[in-house]
Motif scaffolding. Sequence first.
Motif, PDB file in Angstrom:
ATOM      1  N   PRO A 118       0.834  -1.226   0.000  1.00 34.55           N
ATOM      2  CA  PRO A 118       0.000   0.000   0.000  1.00 34.55           C
ATOM      3  C   PRO A 118       0.858   1.261   0.000  1.00 34.55           C
ATOM      4  CG  PRO A 118      -0.030  -1.063   2.147  1.00 34.55           C
ATOM      5  CD  PRO A 118       0.657  -2.013   1.225  1.00 34.55           C
ATOM      6  N   ASN A 119       0.356   2.279  -0.708  1.00 38.56           N
ATOM      7  CA  ASN A 119       1.062   3.554  -0.778  1.00 38.56           C
ATOM      8  C   ASN A 119       0.533   4.456   0.344  1.00 38.56           C
ATOM      9  OD1 ASN A 119       2.247   5.993  -1.427  1.00 38.56           O
ATOM     10  ND2 ASN A 119       2.014   5.687  -3.643  1.00 38.56           N
ATOM     11  N   TYR A 120       1.254   4.452   1.465  1.00 37.39           N
ATOM     12  CA  TYR A 120       0.799   5.224   2.625  1.00 37.39           C
ATOM     13  C   TYR A 120       0.924   6.730   2.388  1.00 37.39           C
ATOM     14  CZ  TYR A 120       0.858   0.740   5.012  1.00 37.39           C
ATOM     15  OH  TYR A 120       0.616  -0.558   5.371  1.00 37.39           O
ATOM     16  N   GLU A 130      -1.838  11.867   2.150  1.00 42.68           N
ATOM     17  CA  GLU A 130      -2.162  13.111   1.451  1.00 42.68           C
ATOM     18  C   GLU A 130      -3.660  13.207   1.162  1.00 42.68           C
ATOM     19  OE1 GLU A 130       0.305  13.106  -1.980  1.00 42.68           O
ATOM     20  OE2 GLU A 130       2.126  13.711  -0.895  1.00 42.68           O
ATOM     21  N   GLY A 131      -4.299  12.087   0.863  1.00 48.57           N
ATOM     22  CA  GLY A 131      -5.750  12.103   0.615  1.00 48.57           C
ATOM     23  C   GLY A 131      -6.527  12.506   1.856  1.00 48.57           C
ATOM     24  N   VAL A 132      -6.127  11.987   3.023  1.00 50.41           N
ATOM     25  CA  VAL A 132      -6.802  12.351   4.274  1.00 50.41           C
ATOM     26  C   VAL A 132      -6.586  13.827   4.587  1.00 50.41           C
ATOM     27  CG1 VAL A 132      -6.852  11.956   6.761  1.00 50.41           C
ATOM     28  CG2 VAL A 132      -6.697  10.010   5.187  1.00 50.41           C
ATOM     29  N   ARG A 157      -8.307   7.903  11.103  1.00 53.71           N
ATOM     30  CA  ARG A 157      -7.775   7.281   9.882  1.00 53.71           C
ATOM     31  C   ARG A 157      -6.333   7.699   9.652  1.00 53.71           C
ATOM     32  NH1 ARG A 157      -7.171   3.216   6.555  1.00 53.71           N
ATOM     33  NH2 ARG A 157      -6.845   3.860   4.373  1.00 53.71           N
ATOM     34  N   LEU A 158      -6.055   8.973   9.907  1.00 51.90           N
ATOM     35  CA  LEU A 158      -4.692   9.482   9.723  1.00 51.90           C
ATOM     36  C   LEU A 158      -3.719   8.782  10.672  1.00 51.90           C
ATOM     37  CD1 LEU A 158      -2.978  11.526   8.179  1.00 51.90           C
ATOM     38  CD2 LEU A 158      -3.484  13.199   9.972  1.00 51.90           C
ATOM     39  N   LYS A 159      -4.135   8.602  11.940  1.00 48.63           N
ATOM     40  CA  LYS A 159      -3.272   7.908  12.901  1.00 48.63           C
ATOM     41  C   LYS A 159      -3.033   6.452  12.481  1.00 48.63           C
ATOM     42  CE  LYS A 159      -4.572  10.728  16.904  1.00 48.63           C
ATOM     43  NZ  LYS A 159      -5.232  10.743  18.244  1.00 48.63           N
ATOM     44  N   ALA A 160      -4.094   5.825  11.970  1.00 46.39           N
ATOM     45  CA  ALA A 160      -3.944   4.433  11.523  1.00 46.39           C
ATOM     46  C   ALA A 160      -2.959   4.335  10.363  1.00 46.39           C
ATOM     47  CB  ALA A 160      -5.300   3.873  11.123  1.00 46.39           C
ATOM     48  N   ILE A 161      -3.070   5.313   9.441  1.00 44.31           N
ATOM     49  CA  ILE A 161      -2.140   5.321   8.307  1.00 44.31           C
ATOM     50  C   ILE A 161      -0.706   5.511   8.789  1.00 44.31           C
ATOM     51  CG2 ILE A 161      -1.456   6.615   6.255  1.00 44.31           C
ATOM     52  CD1 ILE A 161      -4.429   7.168   5.750  1.00 44.31           C
TER      53      ILE A 161
END
Length: 214
Positions: free
Chosen positions: A4-6, A11-13, A41-45
């Motif tokens: 996956p491209n984190y 950047e999307g979030v 979601r950002l923290k998970a990423i």
Amino acid sequence: MSAPNYTEQYEGVIQTLEALVLDPSTDPFILHARTSALNARLKAILRAANAATRAAKAVTTAARLDLEQSELGLQNLTYEKRHLEREIEKCRQFATVYQDVPLHPLEEFQLLAPPEAYTPDDEHQLLLNRLSFEYVERQRLEREKKAKLQEKEELLKGSKARTTLQDSMSVTIEAASKVSTSRPHAIFLTQYQVVVEGQKKIHSEIATVLPHAV
């Protein structure tokens, strides 16, 4: 399966958060709920990215260790190869007494030796076979030499015995001749018997050396 491209997800979030914050028509309650979800979601990423980074570092470290081990093994093999090459060259240059041993020519060895002794593909074994063949041949020649010397000695003994017999016969004949011309017949017989007894003694001595000479 591609990883996956984190970075793109991150950047999307961020773009979604910026759009929500900059939109004045967004209901505050909805804004709070969505920003909370986006933050989670950002923290998970970020956690996934950190875990992937640590995993990649571990893989890289393991690969680097394997590479270092391979390089070390290659260096050891190279060192051992050079060492063996030097030892082989020393062995080739080493002077031995076998180099001074006169051997049968290779063509003669091939003709006289057993077929399995001729190994042109193995020079070391060929030299060993030639040395063994030379040793056996010299033993055979030495036995023949001793036999010839023994035969020569026997012939010399026989010749000496025959010479002694001839000399004794000459003495006997000469003594008998003198007795027959200078003394009476009885004295001649007595002297002749003495000579004959002496002749028999000589013959018996010769028989101990050369039986067929009697």
